[in-house]
Design an enzyme around this catalytic site. Structure first.
Site, PDB file in Angstrom:
ATOM      1  CD1 TRP A 150      -0.105  -1.549   3.113  1.00 19.81           C
ATOM      2  CD2 TRP A 150       0.651   0.559   3.301  1.00 19.81           C
ATOM      3  NE1 TRP A 150       0.709  -1.490   4.224  1.00 19.81           N
ATOM      4  CE2 TRP A 150       1.184  -0.196   4.359  1.00 19.81           C
ATOM      5  CE3 TRP A 150       0.994   1.909   3.217  1.00 19.81           C
ATOM      6  CZ2 TRP A 150       2.032   0.341   5.328  1.00 19.81           C
ATOM      7  CZ3 TRP A 150       1.846   2.437   4.177  1.00 19.81           C
ATOM      8  CH2 TRP A 150       2.349   1.662   5.212  1.00 19.81           C
ATOM      9  CE  LYS A 174      -3.328  -9.105  -2.660  1.00 22.69           C
ATOM     10  NZ  LYS A 174      -3.811  -7.795  -2.183  1.00 22.69           N
ATOM     11  CD  GLU A 250      12.652  -5.255  -5.529  1.00 19.96           C
ATOM     12  OE1 GLU A 250      13.225  -4.879  -4.488  1.00 19.96           O
ATOM     13  OE2 GLU A 250      13.221  -5.344  -6.623  1.00 19.96           O
ATOM     14  CB  CYS A 284      11.124  -1.102   1.328  1.00 23.83           C
ATOM     15  SG  CYS A 284      11.248  -0.347  -0.299  1.00 23.83           S
ATOM     16  CD  GLU A 371      10.420  -3.002   6.564  1.00 27.07           C
ATOM     17  OE1 GLU A 371       9.520  -3.856   6.581  1.00 27.07           O
ATOM     18  OE2 GLU A 371      10.678  -2.294   5.581  1.00 27.07           O
TER      19      GLU A 371
HETATM   20  P1  NAD Z   1       2.473  -7.029   3.302  1.00 26.78           P
HETATM   21  O1  NAD Z   1       3.515  -8.056   3.104  1.00 26.78           O
HETATM   22  O2  NAD Z   1       1.593  -7.145   4.498  1.00 26.78           O
HETATM   23  O3  NAD Z   1       1.493  -6.987   2.055  1.00 26.78           O
HETATM   24  C1  NAD Z   1       1.988  -6.883   0.739  1.00 26.78           C
HETATM   25  C2  NAD Z   1       0.990  -7.506  -0.204  1.00 26.78           C
HETATM   26  O4  NAD Z   1       0.878  -8.899   0.084  1.00 26.78           O
HETATM   27  C3  NAD Z   1      -0.428  -6.929  -0.088  1.00 26.78           C
HETATM   28  O5  NAD Z   1      -0.995  -6.858  -1.357  1.00 26.78           O
HETATM   29  C4  NAD Z   1      -1.137  -7.974   0.750  1.00 26.78           C
HETATM   30  O6  NAD Z   1      -2.524  -8.014   0.531  1.00 26.78           O
HETATM   31  C5  NAD Z   1      -0.474  -9.244   0.265  1.00 26.78           C
HETATM   32  N1  NAD Z   1      -0.570 -10.354   1.213  1.00 26.78           N
HETATM   33  C6  NAD Z   1      -0.602 -10.305   2.569  1.00 26.78           C
HETATM   34  N2  NAD Z   1      -0.707 -11.531   3.072  1.00 26.78           N
HETATM   35  C7  NAD Z   1      -0.734 -12.392   2.022  1.00 26.78           C
HETATM   36  C8  NAD Z   1      -0.832 -13.808   1.906  1.00 26.78           C
HETATM   37  N3  NAD Z   1      -0.929 -14.602   2.970  1.00 26.78           N
HETATM   38  N4  NAD Z   1      -0.820 -14.331   0.657  1.00 26.78           N
HETATM   39  C9  NAD Z   1      -0.741 -13.569  -0.421  1.00 26.78           C
HETATM   40  N5  NAD Z   1      -0.644 -12.217  -0.371  1.00 26.78           N
HETATM   41  C10 NAD Z   1      -0.639 -11.641   0.839  1.00 26.78           C
HETATM   42  O7  NAD Z   1       3.213  -5.634   3.237  1.00 26.78           O
HETATM   43  P2  NAD Z   1       2.586  -4.167   3.348  1.00 26.78           P
HETATM   44  O8  NAD Z   1       2.282  -3.903   4.781  1.00 26.78           O
HETATM   45  O9  NAD Z   1       1.498  -3.979   2.360  1.00 26.78           O
HETATM   46  O10 NAD Z   1       3.804  -3.282   2.839  1.00 26.78           O
HETATM   47  C11 NAD Z   1       4.859  -2.965   3.648  1.00 26.78           C
HETATM   48  C12 NAD Z   1       6.034  -3.880   3.399  1.00 26.78           C
HETATM   49  O11 NAD Z   1       6.400  -3.819   2.027  1.00 26.78           O
HETATM   50  C13 NAD Z   1       7.262  -3.458   4.156  1.00 26.78           C
HETATM   51  O12 NAD Z   1       7.905  -4.580   4.693  1.00 26.78           O
HETATM   52  C14 NAD Z   1       8.121  -2.795   3.090  1.00 26.78           C
HETATM   53  O13 NAD Z   1       9.491  -2.778   3.390  1.00 26.78           O
HETATM   54  C15 NAD Z   1       7.814  -3.604   1.909  1.00 26.78           C
HETATM   55  N6  NAD Z   1       8.131  -2.882   0.672  1.00 26.78           N
HETATM   56  C16 NAD Z   1       9.225  -3.277  -0.035  1.00 26.78           C
HETATM   57  C17 NAD Z   1       9.593  -2.601  -1.182  1.00 26.78           C
HETATM   58  C18 NAD Z   1      10.793  -3.024  -1.968  1.00 26.78           C
HETATM   59  O14 NAD Z   1      10.872  -2.647  -3.136  1.00 26.78           O
HETATM   60  N7  NAD Z   1      11.734  -3.778  -1.427  1.00 26.78           N
HETATM   61  C19 NAD Z   1       8.831  -1.513  -1.626  1.00 26.78           C
HETATM   62  C20 NAD Z   1       7.723  -1.126  -0.882  1.00 26.78           C
HETATM   63  C21 NAD Z   1       7.387  -1.838   0.271  1.00 26.78           C
END
Ligand code: NAD
Length: 469
Positions: A150, A174, A250, A284, A371
């Protein structure tokens, strides 16, 4: 702009088969903005079927045709900057000026990959003994599963959709449940830009495990491109292993921000403002741990606290995100840290948290191993370079590191020894569509953007031809 709220499958906007919807909230007020379709496994199945049937023809499309769709979508995103920026501010909370910045950054991935689509190329060589010609071509990997977080609702989408379109892959996408609207608006733009039905399919859902799990288990999708937390990334890697899928991951970060004794302190503070406060610290790439040489630590902390206290911030994403930040600050303070600005959750509507600078941070504090994802700078001091390097590398993550020094030898040594995929040298910003973005260790696999970004969506095929001359 009339933002769609339904699923986008096979070029059509459609309600969820269950008829279900879920509410999207404005984190600045806690108010409901709108409801969107809550897709389930039956919708996920329709989406992957549409992607599978569109793949053969889409994979054969002329590169120039794919390029021009991306180029048109790039122009349309820029024309709609104000609408897209307002949408992101509404559903995610970032200040409008930052949302406009993300529109420009996100659009640029489409321009970059429009240019890459017509330069995929290949290779032609001979075997060492001269007996065979080797012709190498690159083909689209096939239908891809895209999952985004998000925190950058537009750019995390364009960073995946851009190279997939350029490479000739179809997609099921998704987006995060907190920010579905920007993703749906992006689908609308690509549709208007001429993307054929079935090439991109978007399923919004409150049950990501079921929808994404269905795609990974089904055996049709050939590639997973995920951006999100390391915890969820590991789960999805295990699921992707079942069908031996290609993956680009990522994941999370825990960036060190190192300020050496010879650094220009004002420049370091300016860099820290970007590395810490961009997106309210919900990035991130956010600087998570500040290591400052003891001779300049007091000056750096004072200047950073003054600058951060004067900054304009949006709310954090939700109550859970803000509670986590407060818990980490409370833990650090209970171990002896002092908050020289901020540190207390304010009353009132929305999920706001004040810019916070902590000094005298104990090395056992949880925020050094987690984080923070909020506007909190934890400052520690160091005496010599090796101690700073050891502390910086003492983490399972390795996305980015920031280094402030005016000494070229020190800069080169740190850059080589930091266990990260990216180094910001005298800058607090590394993200750029022209650069290979990604991490090492548990921060991920693969790179997005740059010359290599499109390769993540291509398979190499080699043709052996005997030489008879
Ligand atoms: P998250 O891992 O909770 O969710 C990311 C995505 O995965 C969302 O679309 C979510 O709906 C989906 N998801 C969650 N549980 C799932 C499951 N069991 N099966 C399949 N999909 C599932 O992360 P977040 O809170 O949305 O975002 C923050 C995280 O993203 C932080 O850790 C941040 O560092 C990372 N991030 C990394 C980068 C990068 O390029 N390295 C960039 C932006 C954010």
């Amino acid at each position: 702009m009339n933002t769609p709220t339904e699923l986008y499958i096979d070029g059509k906007w459609t309600p969820a088969k269950s008829g279900g919807t879920f509410e999207v909230e404005d984190p600045a007020t806690g108010q409901v903005l709108v409801s969107v379709a809550d897709g389930g496994v039956a919708d996920a199945e329709d989406a992957i079927r549409a992607a599978a049937s569109a793949q053969p023809e889409w994979g054969r499309t002329a590169p120039r045709a794919r390029s021009e769709i991306l180029r048109r979508a790039y122009e349309m995103i820029l024309e709609r900057t104000e609408e897209l920026a307002s949408l992101m501010t509404a559903e995610m909370g970032k200040p409008l000026v930052e949302a406009r910045g993300e529109v420009a950054y996100g659009a640029e991935f489409f321009r970059w990959f429009a240019e890459e689509a017509v330069r995929i190329g290949g290779d032609h060589t001979t075997t060492g003994d001269g007996s065979n010609r080797i012709v190498v071509t690159k083909e689209p990997v096939g239908p891809c599963v895209l999952v985004t977080p998000w925190n950058f609702p537009l750019a995390m989408g364009t960073r995946k959709i851009g190279p997939a379109v350029a490479a000739g892959c179809t997609m099921v996408f998704k987006p995060a449940e907190q920010t579905p609207l920007t993703a749906l608006a992006l689908g609308q733009i690509l549709d208007e830009a001429g993307l054929p039905p079935g090439v991109l399919n978007i399923v919004t859902t409150t049950d990501p495990g079921a929808v994404v799990g269905h795609w990974l288990a089904g055996g049709i999708a050939r590639k997973l491109s995920f951006t999100g937390s390391t915890e969820v990334g590991k789960l999805l890697l295990a699921q992707a292993a079942t069908n031996v899928m290609r993956t680009s991951m990522e994941l999370g970060g825990n960036a060190p921000f190192i300020v050496c004794a010879d650094a220009d302190v004002d420049r370091a503070v300016a860099g820290a403002m970007v590395a810490k406060l961009r997106n309210m610290g919900e990035a991130c790439t956010a600087a998570n741990r500040f290591y400052v040489h003891h001779t300049i630590a007091a000056e750096f902390a004072r200047k950073l606290a003054d600058a951060m206290a004067a900054a304009t911030l949006g709310p954090l994403i939700d109550d859970a995100g803000r509670s986590k930040v407060q818990r980490l600050v409370t833990d650090a303070v209970s171990r002896g840290a002092q908050a020289i600005t901020g540190g207390v959750t304010p009353a009132g509507p929305g999920y706001f948290y004040p810019p916070t600078v902590l000094v005298e941070v104990d090395r056992g504090s949880e925020l050094l191993r987690t984080e923070i994802f909020g506007p909190v700078a934890a400052i520690l001091t160091f005496d010599d370079d090796d101690a700073a390097l050891a502390a910086a590398n003492d983490t399972e993550w390795g996305l980015v590191g920031y280094l402030f020094t005016q000494d070229i030898d020190r800069a080169m040594r740190f850059s080589e020894l930091l266990e990260v995929g990216m180094v910001g040298l005298n800058t607090g910003l590394v993200s750029n569509p022209a650069a290979p973005f990604g991490g090492v260790k548990q921060s991920g696999l693969g790179r997005e953007g740059g010359r290599v970004g499109i390769d993540e969506f291509l398979e190499y095929k080699y043709l052996a031809i005997p030489r008879q001359i």
